[in-house]
Design a protein around this motif. Structure first.
Motif, PDB file in Angstrom:
ATOM      1  N   ILE A  78       6.254   2.374  -1.337  1.00 10.48           N
ATOM      2  CA  ILE A  78       5.529   3.001  -2.790  1.00 10.48           C
ATOM      3  C   ILE A  78       4.465   3.874  -2.447  1.00 10.48           C
ATOM      4  O   ILE A  78       3.917   4.687  -1.497  1.00 10.48           O
ATOM      5  CB  ILE A  78       5.139   1.257  -3.184  1.00 10.48           C
ATOM      6  N   GLY A  79       3.970   4.471  -4.077  1.00 12.22           N
ATOM      7  CA  GLY A  79       3.249   5.946  -3.638  1.00 12.22           C
ATOM      8  C   GLY A  79       2.449   4.699  -5.219  1.00 12.22           C
ATOM      9  O   GLY A  79       3.127   4.663  -5.711  1.00 12.22           O
ATOM     10  N   GLY A 123       2.980   4.935   4.279  1.00 11.86           N
ATOM     11  CA  GLY A 123       4.466   5.094   4.321  1.00 11.86           C
ATOM     12  C   GLY A 123       3.872   5.380   5.625  1.00 11.86           C
ATOM     13  O   GLY A 123       5.118   4.062   6.307  1.00 11.86           O
ATOM     14  N   GLN A 124       3.233   5.495   6.477  1.00 14.88           N
ATOM     15  CA  GLN A 124       3.072   5.585   9.008  1.00 14.88           C
ATOM     16  C   GLN A 124       3.410   4.196   8.715  1.00 14.88           C
ATOM     17  O   GLN A 124       3.588   4.123   9.794  1.00 14.88           O
ATOM     18  CB  GLN A 124       2.352   6.961   8.225  1.00 14.88           C
ATOM     19  N   GLY A 153       1.143  10.175  -0.950  1.00 14.88           N
ATOM     20  CA  GLY A 153       1.351   9.394  -1.464  1.00 14.88           C
ATOM     21  C   GLY A 153      -0.040   8.705  -2.442  1.00 14.88           C
ATOM     22  O   GLY A 153       0.585   7.371  -3.682  1.00 14.88           O
ATOM     23  N   GLY A 182       1.077  -1.330  -0.124  1.00 14.56           N
ATOM     24  CA  GLY A 182      -0.216   0.378  -0.376  1.00 14.56           C
ATOM     25  C   GLY A 182       0.881   1.049   0.350  1.00 14.56           C
ATOM     26  O   GLY A 182       2.093   0.885   0.274  1.00 14.56           O
ATOM     27  N   PRO A 183       0.617   2.310  -0.302  1.00 12.83           N
ATOM     28  CA  PRO A 183       1.222   3.724   0.173  1.00 12.83           C
ATOM     29  C   PRO A 183       1.125   4.420   0.826  1.00 12.83           C
ATOM     30  O   PRO A 183       1.119   5.642   0.659  1.00 12.83           O
ATOM     31  CB  PRO A 183       0.498   4.296  -1.131  1.00 12.83           C
ATOM     32  N   MET A 205      12.125   8.239   5.071  1.00  9.82           N
ATOM     33  CA  MET A 205      11.784   7.148   5.215  1.00  9.82           C
ATOM     34  C   MET A 205      10.594   6.644   5.679  1.00  9.82           C
ATOM     35  O   MET A 205      10.491   6.884   6.940  1.00  9.82           O
ATOM     36  CB  MET A 205      13.069   7.184   5.682  1.00  9.82           C
ATOM     37  N   TYR A 206       9.644   5.218   5.013  1.00  7.03           N
ATOM     38  CA  TYR A 206      10.091   5.155   4.051  1.00  7.03           C
ATOM     39  C   TYR A 206       8.713   5.703   3.209  1.00  7.03           C
ATOM     40  O   TYR A 206       7.448   4.796   3.231  1.00  7.03           O
ATOM     41  CB  TYR A 206       9.532   3.034   4.650  1.00  7.03           C
ATOM     42  N   GLN A 207       8.335   6.111   3.149  1.00  7.55           N
ATOM     43  CA  GLN A 207       6.959   6.914   2.493  1.00  7.55           C
ATOM     44  C   GLN A 207       6.874   8.488   1.734  1.00  7.55           C
ATOM     45  O   GLN A 207       8.177   9.102   1.755  1.00  7.55           O
ATOM     46  CB  GLN A 207       5.499   7.628   3.769  1.00  7.55           C
ATOM     47  N   LYS A 264       3.600   1.916   7.617  1.00  7.70           N
ATOM     48  CA  LYS A 264       5.187   0.865   7.144  1.00  7.70           C
ATOM     49  C   LYS A 264       5.744   1.020   8.798  1.00  7.70           C
ATOM     50  O   LYS A 264       6.630   0.387   8.704  1.00  7.70           O
ATOM     51  CB  LYS A 264       5.491   1.332   6.195  1.00  7.70           C
ATOM     52  N   THR A 265       6.249   2.437   8.172  1.00 13.78           N
ATOM     53  CA  THR A 265       7.022   2.943   9.530  1.00 13.78           C
ATOM     54  C   THR A 265       6.406   2.390  10.893  1.00 13.78           C
ATOM     55  O   THR A 265       7.328   1.842  11.807  1.00 13.78           O
ATOM     56  CB  THR A 265       7.211   4.310   9.919  1.00 13.78           C
TER      57      THR A 265
END
Lengths: 441, 168
Positions: free
Chosen positions: B127-128, A278-279, B59, A275-276, B53-55, A281-282
């Motif tokens: 990924i975006g 990011g938060q 997005g 998915g897009p 990192m990491y976004q 994932k962190t």
């Protein structure tokens, strides 16, 4: 019955009966396992330059879902190196038993039987997935822990207790092996009934009695029964996909729980890794932090609350729409098999989306497994960024649609009426749409 | 026990096959028939994407087909890259720096954009999403899903009512 018995052909019969081919393959996988641990511990901390990360999480994990399970059921279990050292001790020999083996040989506690612990193990993989998938050292430590645990347990408990009740990958392969095209069955039931020694059961490291096998979920395809049967009464069949699914097979709540955990895991992995957001994932990566605790909470609520809740609601609907007197628990277990094709195809689609993009990393890490600057096969530094293509998207759609079709068919086959099947098909539909949205939406 | 097929059974079988072909044709139509879509006028868009990192922030980017996209990639911590699947487009920005480039969004659909410079452990998952026009592939997938459920219902209706079991 649409079965092809592989023992009827001299070459395949020889390959299956002889312990040598299997031993050689297992020796290679054991060497690979040890090498992976060494690469993880002493190699580069950059995951994409370390054999442990790329081989475990890209090559092996993909091969399991794209090749071993769909075309061989539990075939990976037959060459898995993890139980080898423990088995050598139990048998007191590498090939065949040489007298009384080491170990206490206790029976696995009844309360801990079933798929519950395997499902719990898979939940742990999901909770810590962002770290294990990206840290070579953590991957190596987990692999070492697993083989050590399997070894210790084999000294305490009989047979392959670790594989049967604890190994999360064993749970994964066992569940989806029911849809696979390979089975071990007896040729003539009467022959077994008249054979009093039950040499097959005694020799089986999985504790299975071939005559009683109705499903391939618990058979690890080790072929020991085939080798010890004095009457040549064991068949290794190629069969149509999904042969264990239908009205004639029994399923239990533990298996349903495992199936639901697998569905939740593939959904959460798709959200986190593809998915897009990011938060997220962190959050999944920073184990122990507040964001991670929130992520873990949401993951557990989805796995243990939302998905089982939706499934239970569908079951409640099915009970209400059915005419036969049955209990909610029985209905819950009966329809558990619907989760098999649904989950299997979702995992394969996820793998196509995830791993195809990353395959370009495989050859470079063979060339430089520790990330130390070696160039063994001249492929170091050739990894590309990788990108998904429209055909990969269509493959994912096709896989998910086949999963929905298959699950809907199984639902109807085990339902009294089309009306009764509707709530479960709706559940399958909602899951498929969610996966489609995550993968190609 | 053997199954004997009578003349009327054969007709029934052909009927069943006929419906199978109908489903197959429906699937092909769902996949290939052009769907009506509103064509918005192409415009110039200037977008700023922050990479850390990491976004990527934002997005998810939605544009229309034909738009000219000028992208500012701003790296907030370490070196990051931005590569768009399906487009020959890549930007690399040093920490604290902005890199700019433009491309025409000529292909419709949903495309992932990824960090193209190893930036840490979760780099492979940075990924975006770029959506150009409507996501027709998703709409077609939903229709195929409905067709799959219908096909499952159809495939399990009683196929051969005249099929008789006879003993030999």
């Amino acid at each position: 019955m649409n079965r092809i018995d592989l023992t009827r052909f001299p070459t395949t019969n020889l390959l299956l009966r002889s312990r040598w081919p299997q031993f050689l393959i297992r020796a290679i996988t054991l060497a690979g396992f040890v090498f992976t641990i060494l690469a993880g511990l002493f190699g580069s901390v950059v995951g994409s330059h370390n054999f442990a990360i790329i081989f475990v999480w890209i090559a092996w994990w993909s091969a399991l879902k794209l090749f071993f399970i769909p075309f061989g059921g539990r075939s990976w279990c037959s060459i898995c190196p993890i139980p080898m050292p423990g088995e050598w001790m139990q048998k007191r020999g590498v090939f065949s038993p040489t007298g009384k083996g080491f170990g206490l040989g206790k029976r696995w506690p009844k309360k801990l039987r079933g798929n519950w612990l395997q499902a719990g193990g898979f939940l742990l993989i999901g909770l810590f997935g962002a770290v294990t998938l990206t840290s070579a050292k953590v991957t190596a430590i987990i692999l070492f822990f697993i083989i050590a645990l399997a070894f210790i347990l084999s000294l305490i408990f009989e047979r392959r207790s670790f594989c049967n009740y604890l190994c999360p990958i064993g749970g994964f392969t066992g569940l989806y092996a029911q849809a696979g095209p390979v089975e071990v069955r007896v040729k003539d039931k009467q022959v077994c009934a008249e054979h009093s020694e039950k040499t097959c059961y005694t020799a089986c490291p999985w504790g299975q009695y071939p005559l009683a096998l109705k499903s391939s979920a618990d058979c690890g395809l080790c072929m020991e029964c085939l080798r010890v049967c004095p009457s040549d009464n064991i068949a290794v069949n190629l069969r149509p996909w999904g042969s264990d699914l239908g009205q004639n097979t029994k399923h239990n709540p533990g298996e349903v729980f495992l199936g639901l955990v697998m569905l939740a895991s593939v959904l959460v992995d798709s959200v986190v890794f593809l998915g897009p957001w990011g938060q997220l994932k962190t959050a999944a990566y920073e184990v122990g932090s507040l964001p991670w605790l929130i992520f873990a909470g949401v993951f557990l609520v989805v796995s243990l609350g939302v998905l089982p809740g939706l499934y239970s609601a569908a079951m409640w609907g099915a009970v209400r729409l059915g005419s036969a007197k049955t209990t909610f628990r029985k209905t819950l277990s009966k329809y558990g098999q619907v989760l098999v094709p649904l989950g299997l195809m979702a995992w394969i689609a996820f793998t196509v989306s995830f791993a195809f993009v990353k395959f370009s990393y495989v050859l470079p890490v063979i060339s430089d497994p520790f990330g130390w600057g070696w160039n063994l096969i001249g492929m170091s530094g050739t990894a590309s960024i990788g990108q998904s293509t429209s055909w990969s998207g269509w493959i994912q759609i096709l896989l998910l649609v086949i999963g929905l079709f298959w699950a809907s068919r199984v639902t109807q086959q085990i339902s009294e009426s089309k009306r009764q099947a509707l709530p479960i098909i709706a559940f399958s539909g909602v899951f498929t749409v969610s996966m489609l949205w995550l993968l190609i939406g | 026990m053997k199954l004997q097929v009578t003349g009327s059974d054969l007709i029934n079988r052909i009927k069943n096959k006929w419906w199978f072909f109908v489903l197959l044709i429906a699937a092909v139509l769902i996949i290939f028939v052009p769907l009506p879509q509103a064509q918005a006028a192409a415009v110039d868009r200037h977008l700023r994407i922050e990479a850390s990192m990491y976004q990527f922030t934002p997005g998810v980017i939605k544009v229309n087909r034909g738009d000219k996209i000028t992208l500012d990639l701003v790296s907030m911590d370490v070196v990051h890259g931005l590569s768009v699947d399906g487009y020959d487009f890549e930007l690399i920005a040093d920490p604290g720096q902005t890199q700019t480039a433009a491309f025409i969004a000529e292909k419709t659909g949903v495309f992932r954009f990824r960090c193209s410079v190893a930036c840490g452990n979760l780099h492979p998952f940075m990924i975006g999403k770029l959506q150009v026009g409507p996501n027709l592939m998703f709409i077609r997938a939903m229709l195929l899903g409905l067709l799959a459920m219908a096909a499952a219902f159809w495939s399990l209706r009683k196929p051969f009512p005249n099929l008789k079991e006879v003993n030999h």
